[in-house]
Design a protein around this motif. Structure first.
Motif, short mmCIF file in Angstrom:
data_model
loop_
_atom_site.label_atom_id
_atom_site.label_comp_id
_atom_site.label_asym_id
_atom_site.label_seq_id
_atom_site.Cartn_x
_atom_site.Cartn_y
_atom_site.Cartn_z
N GLU A 176 0.80 -1.24 0.00
CA GLU A 176 0.00 0.00 0.00
C GLU A 176 0.83 1.27 0.00
OE1 GLU A 176 -3.20 0.14 2.85
OE2 GLU A 176 -3.61 2.24 2.41
N ALA A 192 -8.33 -1.18 -0.46
CA ALA A 192 -9.17 -1.87 0.53
C ALA A 192 -9.97 -2.94 -0.19
CB ALA A 192 -10.09 -0.87 1.23
N GLY A 193 -10.63 -3.79 0.58
CA GLY A 193 -11.33 -4.93 0.00
C GLY A 193 -10.33 -6.05 -0.21
N THR A 194 -10.67 -7.24 0.26
CA THR A 194 -9.72 -8.35 0.18
C THR A 194 -10.43 -9.64 -0.19
OG1 THR A 194 -8.40 -7.33 1.94
CG2 THR A 194 -8.00 -9.66 1.52
N GLU A 213 -16.55 -0.56 1.30
CA GLU A 213 -15.40 -0.32 2.18
C GLU A 213 -14.28 0.41 1.43
OE1 GLU A 213 -13.90 -4.22 3.36
OE2 GLU A 213 -12.07 -3.31 4.13
N HIS A 248 -6.75 -7.08 -3.84
CA HIS A 248 -7.39 -5.91 -3.25
C HIS A 248 -7.98 -5.04 -4.36
CE1 HIS A 248 -5.48 -6.71 0.58
NE2 HIS A 248 -4.26 -6.54 0.09
N ALA A 275 -8.32 2.96 5.34
CA ALA A 275 -7.85 1.60 5.01
C ALA A 275 -7.23 0.95 6.24
CB ALA A 275 -6.82 1.65 3.88
N TYR A 299 2.80 -0.91 13.30
CA TYR A 299 1.87 -1.51 12.34
C TYR A 299 0.79 -0.44 12.02
CZ TYR A 299 -2.42 -3.96 11.03
OH TYR A 299 -3.60 -4.32 10.42
N LEU A 318 1.96 -2.39 6.43
CA LEU A 318 1.10 -3.58 6.52
C LEU A 318 1.95 -4.81 6.25
CD1 LEU A 318 -1.83 -2.39 4.24
CD2 LEU A 318 -1.67 -2.20 6.73
N ARG A 319 1.38 -5.98 6.49
CA ARG A 319 2.06 -7.27 6.25
C ARG A 319 3.46 -7.21 6.89
NH1 ARG A 319 -1.83 -7.38 1.93
NH2 ARG A 319 -3.32 -6.24 3.20
N ALA A 332 -2.14 -8.11 11.53
CA ALA A 332 -3.04 -8.00 10.36
C ALA A 332 -4.38 -7.48 10.82
CB ALA A 332 -3.21 -9.35 9.68
N GLY A 333 -5.06 -6.79 9.91
CA GLY A 333 -6.37 -6.25 10.25
C GLY A 333 -7.24 -6.19 9.02
N GLY A 334 -8.45 -5.69 9.21
CA GLY A 334 -9.37 -5.59 8.09
C GLY A 334 -10.43 -4.55 8.37
N GLY A 335 -10.94 -3.98 7.30
CA GLY A 335 -11.98 -2.95 7.41
C GLY A 335 -13.32 -3.57 7.77
N GLU A 348 -10.13 -13.46 6.80
CA GLU A 348 -9.39 -12.50 5.97
C GLU A 348 -8.04 -12.15 6.63
OE1 GLU A 348 -11.64 -9.17 4.31
OE2 GLU A 348 -9.93 -7.89 4.81
N LYS A 352 -4.13 -12.66 5.27
CA LYS A 352 -3.11 -11.60 5.28
C LYS A 352 -1.87 -12.05 6.05
CE LYS A 352 -6.27 -7.75 4.64
NZ LYS A 352 -7.26 -6.92 5.29
C1 LIG Z 1 -5.25 -3.35 7.49
C2 LIG Z 1 -4.78 -4.18 6.55
O1 LIG Z 1 -5.14 -4.09 5.23
C3 LIG Z 1 -5.80 -2.95 4.69
C4 LIG Z 1 -5.33 -2.81 3.30
C5 LIG Z 1 -5.92 -3.52 2.26
C6 LIG Z 1 -7.14 -4.17 2.49
C7 LIG Z 1 -7.80 -4.06 3.67
C8 LIG Z 1 -9.12 -4.73 3.89
O2 LIG Z 1 -9.62 -5.37 2.95
O3 LIG Z 1 -9.65 -4.69 4.98
C9 LIG Z 1 -7.31 -3.18 4.76
O4 LIG Z 1 -7.98 -1.96 4.64
C10 LIG Z 1 -3.79 -5.23 6.86
O5 LIG Z 1 -3.32 -5.89 5.92
O6 LIG Z 1 -3.45 -5.42 8.03
#
Ligand SMILES: C=C(O[C@H]1C=CC=C(C(=O)O)[C@@H]1O)C(=O)O
Length: 364
Positions: A176, A192-194, A213, A248, A275, A299, A318-319, A332-335, A348, A352
């Motif tokens: 990113e 964003a989006g995974t 998202e 993504h 994100a 992070y 990230l990663r 790792a996290g996610g939206g 998800e 990651k």
């Molecule tokens: C917060 C992370 O990813 C972000 C970046 C791409 C997709 C993401 C998602 O789909 O949630 C996150 O916003 C992470 O990898 O820890």
């Protein structure tokens, strides 16, 4: 003189063993590493805006504090390529942490997810990014090798290895971009989006939740740039991009500032994007700090090169993982939006985490 990477990995391991502060990185699609070695410690900045007019390698936390400041490696000891001869500082100061880290259990993740959902459904937040930490035993001996292998496995990522007393030792391979530009024109992305990679397919069908998202991040970037007085923004996307074992959605923004807006101000305006944080931004940042049971430290901060007269190139952290004497802490996290499902979000984060786990577990 150029040498084979194994010797280079040994050189990095020696810097770590001696406790010397340094930053080493590969820019995306660039096979040449750059190494910056400090004689003492990197400078500490206490606001993102202070980056205006600065030059060097930046390692910034999710949120700045005295304990976790923004680190700026301003040293002129810069080595390009696989060098073998560097002037080693006599003694270092960096420490490798105290191995007190613990993993986020799925139970804890789920209960935090439910708290997040309540506030998303009530409309207090439009989006929140929930993260977790996975702590594994450090069987590997050579962190230098893991770093070089991460670059080989993910040539399109920004790959770094950073060692400093305030941050500890960190390694990451991130897809990113936060900000890239020469002072007159810049670009940034909404990522964003995974989804997991599916065979050779280039045709992905994105869910409403993923599209929404990512759209929230794209709208945030447009709004923040407007707030900074940026008038003409060229927007492209969203397109699907691959990052290791996952894909993504990415929208690219290109804009001109004609030298009127400094890098520090732009970074302060954009970071942390939804994100990695949430909307509204400051409330989301505060809520995440109070609610997540782990400290994100570096992070979801950012890393890269800042320059007042050449190219600035900063990436969202990230990663990545924090390396301690006996343990590795992976993040790792996610939206999360009101449409999220807990089990899917947990899976998800597993995808990651695989990005770095596969490198750590690989047989060298
Ligand atoms: C917060 C992370 O990813 C972000 C970046 C791409 C997709 C993401 C998602 O789909 O949630 C996150 O916003 C992470 O990898 O820890």
């Amino acid at each position: 003189m150029s040498i084979v990477p194994t010797q280079y990995a040994r050189l990095l391991d020696e810097l770590i063993a001696r406790g010397i502060a340094f930053a080493c990185y590969f820019l995306p699609f660039n096979a040449k590493p750059t190494l910056i070695v400090e004689n003492n410690e990197p400078a500490e900045l206490l606001s993102y805006g202070d980056l205006d007019g600065e030059n060097g390698f930046v390692f910034a936390p999710f949120t700045i504090s005295n304990e976790k400041p923004l680190l700026l490696f301003r040293s002129k000891n810069i080595y390009s390529g696989f060098v073998d001869d560097i002037s080693m500082p006599i003694s270092g100061v960096a420490v490798n942490g105290n191995n007190s880290a613990y993993s986020t259990t799925q139970e804890l993740y789920d209960s935090t997810f439910r708290c997040f959902m309540d506030l998303l459904k009530s409309g207090r937040f439009a989006k929140l990014v929930l993260s977790r930490k996975l702590v594994i035993d450090r069987h590997i001996k050579s962190i230098g090798k893991v770093f070089l292998n991460a670059n080989k496995a993910y040539p399109s990522a920004f790959t770094y290895l950073v060692n400093a007393p305030k941050s500890g030792l960190w390694l990451g391979a991130t897809p990113e971009l936060l900000l890239k530009g020469d002072g007159d024109s810049f670009q940034t992305v909404a990522l964003a989006g995974t989804m997991p990679v599916s065979g050779d397919s280039t045709d992905y069908s994105w869910s409403e939740k993923d599209c929404e998202e990512q759209q929230l991040v794209a709208d945030y970037i447009s709004d923040r740039l407007a707030l900074c007085g940026v008038a003409n923004v060229e927007k492209n996307g969203p397109i699907t991009i691959k990052a290791g074992n996952i894909v993504h959605l990415k929208t690219t923004f290109k804009f001109a500032t004609d030298g009127n807006i400094g890098v520090g101000r732009l970074v302060d305006t954009l970071h942390p994007t939804p994100a990695v944080c949430g909307l509204p931004k400051e409330e989301a940042r505060q809520y995440i700090i109070e609610t997540e049971q782990h400290n994100r430290e570096y992070y979801t901060g950012f890393a890269g090169i800042v320059s007042s007269n050449k190219e600035t190139e900063l990436y969202v952290n990230l990663r990545c993982m924090k390396v301690e004497a006996q343990q590795l802490s992976l993040f790792a996290g996610g939206g999360i939006t009101a449409k999220s499902e807990g089990e899917r979000e947990w899976k998800e984060t597993n995808h990651k985490l695989r990005t770095l786990q596969s490198i750590i577990e690989a047989d060298y």
